[in-house]
Design an enzyme around this catalytic site. Structure first.
Site, PDB file in Angstrom:
ATOM      1  N   ASN A  37       0.813  -1.214   0.000  1.00  0.00           N
ATOM      2  CA  ASN A  37       0.000   0.000   0.000  1.00  0.00           C
ATOM      3  C   ASN A  37       0.846   1.264   0.000  1.00  0.00           C
ATOM      4  OD1 ASN A  37      -2.290  -1.539   0.000  1.00  0.00           O
ATOM      5  ND2 ASN A  37      -2.786  -1.220   2.157  1.00  0.00           N
ATOM      6  N   CYS A 140     -16.487   0.759 -18.723  1.00  0.00           N
ATOM      7  CA  CYS A 140     -17.624   1.667 -18.907  1.00  0.00           C
ATOM      8  C   CYS A 140     -18.580   1.659 -17.724  1.00  0.00           C
ATOM      9  CB  CYS A 140     -18.393   1.295 -20.178  1.00  0.00           C
ATOM     10  SG  CYS A 140     -17.445   1.606 -21.696  1.00  0.00           S
ATOM     11  N   ARG A 145     -17.046   0.780  -9.701  1.00  0.00           N
ATOM     12  CA  ARG A 145     -15.811   1.140  -9.018  1.00  0.00           C
ATOM     13  C   ARG A 145     -15.678   2.653  -9.095  1.00  0.00           C
ATOM     14  NH1 ARG A 145     -11.292  -3.380  -9.843  1.00  0.00           N
ATOM     15  NH2 ARG A 145     -11.181  -2.996  -7.622  1.00  0.00           N
ATOM     16  N   PRO A 146     -16.441   3.362  -8.270  1.00  0.00           N
ATOM     17  CA  PRO A 146     -16.561   4.809  -8.429  1.00  0.00           C
ATOM     18  C   PRO A 146     -15.237   5.554  -8.239  1.00  0.00           C
ATOM     19  CG  PRO A 146     -17.506   4.086  -6.349  1.00  0.00           C
ATOM     20  CD  PRO A 146     -17.230   2.855  -7.141  1.00  0.00           C
ATOM     21  N   ASP A 148     -15.517   9.113  -8.294  1.00  0.00           N
ATOM     22  CA  ASP A 148     -16.044  10.470  -8.216  1.00  0.00           C
ATOM     23  C   ASP A 148     -15.195  11.379  -7.339  1.00  0.00           C
ATOM     24  OD1 ASP A 148     -16.946   8.666  -6.253  1.00  0.00           O
ATOM     25  OD2 ASP A 148     -18.510  10.048  -5.604  1.00  0.00           O
ATOM     26  N   LEU A 149     -14.646  10.861  -6.230  1.00  0.00           N
ATOM     27  CA  LEU A 149     -13.819  11.695  -5.361  1.00  0.00           C
ATOM     28  C   LEU A 149     -12.515  12.092  -6.051  1.00  0.00           C
ATOM     29  CD1 LEU A 149     -14.242   9.921  -1.904  1.00  0.00           C
ATOM     30  CD2 LEU A 149     -15.306  12.048  -2.669  1.00  0.00           C
ATOM     31  N   SER A 187     -10.936   9.113   1.740  1.00  0.00           N
ATOM     32  CA  SER A 187     -10.533   8.141   0.729  1.00  0.00           C
ATOM     33  C   SER A 187      -9.018   8.161   0.589  1.00  0.00           C
ATOM     34  CB  SER A 187     -11.170   8.476  -0.630  1.00  0.00           C
ATOM     35  OG  SER A 187     -10.565   7.731  -1.669  1.00  0.00           O
ATOM     36  N   VAL A 188      -8.398   7.010   0.824  1.00  0.00           N
ATOM     37  CA  VAL A 188      -6.942   6.925   0.694  1.00  0.00           C
ATOM     38  C   VAL A 188      -6.516   7.179  -0.748  1.00  0.00           C
ATOM     39  CG1 VAL A 188      -4.943   5.386   0.869  1.00  0.00           C
ATOM     40  CG2 VAL A 188      -6.684   5.371   2.652  1.00  0.00           C
TER      41      VAL A 188
END
Length: 219
Positions: A37, A140, A145-146, A148-149, A187-188
């Site tokens: 990570n 598509c 698997r968003p 948006d952030l 969100s990492v």
């Protein structure tokens, strides 16, 4: 177990337990490679500069190899240090990266689909080259698997982003600009992308509600 201890499993299903019967003082040395990570975002950060980036103790994992293929597609050269006398299978490798010239700002689906973290290249590519075309991790099907952030934070830095046939197409003709931005949730991955993008943006960027995991600090 070290020094002859015994280990047994009890229970069934999801409620299994591990019972350790020792009896001997624990001692010994166990080599541990670096965390995946932490390694992945640091590898991606090599896109930000033409200088050498040397990472030590990089783990032997399929995700690392997949990301190396993605980075070389963009024009990153790499060198892996050979095995040393004291090395064994658990120890990591030392790898040097050099993105002297970015030759391709597209990250195709066949590469990105194998590892979600590879979408993070959109940050440094946009920051350094002022453009990027990166496949969505789910193709598509943007909802599965968003991202948006990721997109929202980059737009706050001045990017123009559209979705075209499963690709995020980002542009910042005049370069990115520093901003005061608050993540709607922690969100990492989005923090990684915003941090990398902000390093080459004009002016100061302040990120609120950012992730604070150890790998974020490493980056």
């Amino acid at each position: 177990l070290l020094n002859g201890g015994r280990l047994s499993r009890q229970g069934s299903g999801c409620m299994d337990s591990i019972k350790v019967r020792g009896g001997n003082r624990l001692n010994g040395v166990i080599p541990i490679s670096g965390a995946k990570n932490a390694a992945l975002p640091l590898m991606i950060a090599s896109l930000l500069t033409s200088d050498d980036l040397v990472l030590e103790n990089v783990p032997h994992l399929a995700d690392v190899e997949s990301l190396i293929r993605i980075l070389t597609n963009h024009g990153v050269d790499y060198h892996v240090e050979g095995k040393r006398p004291a090395h064994n299978g658990q120890q990591g490798r030392n790898i040097a990266f050099r993105a002297g010239e970015i030759v391709d700002t597209t990250a195709p689906y066949e590469l990105v689909s194998k590892m979600r973290a590879s979408f993070w290249v959109i940050g440094p590519l946009l920051a350094r080259m002022h453009k990027a075309r990166v496949s969505l991790p789910g193709g598509c099907a943007i909802g599965t698997r968003p991202v948006d952030l990721f997109i929202d934070s980059l737009e706050a830095l001045g990017a123009r982003i559209s979705i075209d046939n499963g690709y995020a197409v980002a542009e910042a003709p005049g370069g990115l600009v520093g901003a005061d931005y608050t993540f709607s949730k922690v969100s990492v991955g989005a923090t990684h992308v915003a941090v990398m993008a902000a390093t080459l943006a004009k002016g100061k960027t302040v990120l609120h509600n950012a992730a604070r995991e150890p790998e974020v600090t490493d980056l």
